[in-house]
Design a protein around this motif. Sequence first.
Motif: not given
Length: 236
Positions: A134, A138, A149-150, A162, A199-201, A203
């Motif tokens: 994941a 991302a 990218l968060r 974070e 973790d990479a989310t 946006t």
Amino acid sequence: MDRTTRLYALVEELRASAPRPRTVAALAARFEVSTRTVQRDLQALMESGVPVRTTPGRGGGWTVDPAMTLPPVHFTADEAAALAAALAAAGTPYAGAARTAYQKLIASMTGPAAAAAEGLAVRIVALPSRTERAVRDAVERALADGTVLRLAYADASGRVSERAVEPAGLLTAEGHWYLIGWCRTRRAGRGFRLDRITDATPTGEPAPPHDLSALLRGSAAAGASRPAALSPLTGP
């Protein structure tokens, strides 16, 4: 005709007749194999990312998008072996894409080139990547789309913070991959080792463009340059 040669020939047969579809029965007759063998080969091409498609019903059959496929490419045995080794080393973050690229290359090669690539491939081993799929996906998407990218990022001591990052590019050094970007938290250019991103989310927020060399200036990676294999043969 061996299977690798047949896969390549199938793609070329579909390219030549595009956009007119070819039936499985016609392809089986063309290559003197069973319809079951052709179905299995076409399914393998689809799974490897070759843009072959089937249209059901009367007048339907199999087609390939010629704009999305490579014309015949002729490699020497040394070039084919080098490509196999380079794709094996691609690793994070493009491991999945490297795998399908290798399958497409093998399907497009015949003779000594194919034998050299496959012969080297069976003698290459690698330890599994510690970067989550994941996270890789991302990072790839943020770089391709130019979006913020968060990240949840663990430093060398294990402390997680974070970060909102505007991606600029990738750096590979000493067996590790780093996402280089503008860190909004630190208000400076930073490198994030991919196997420390927990973790990479994505946006979806467009990121301002950043010059990769400028972000690396003053860091231990200031002297980084484009790998020779990715440089043009002529020109600057």
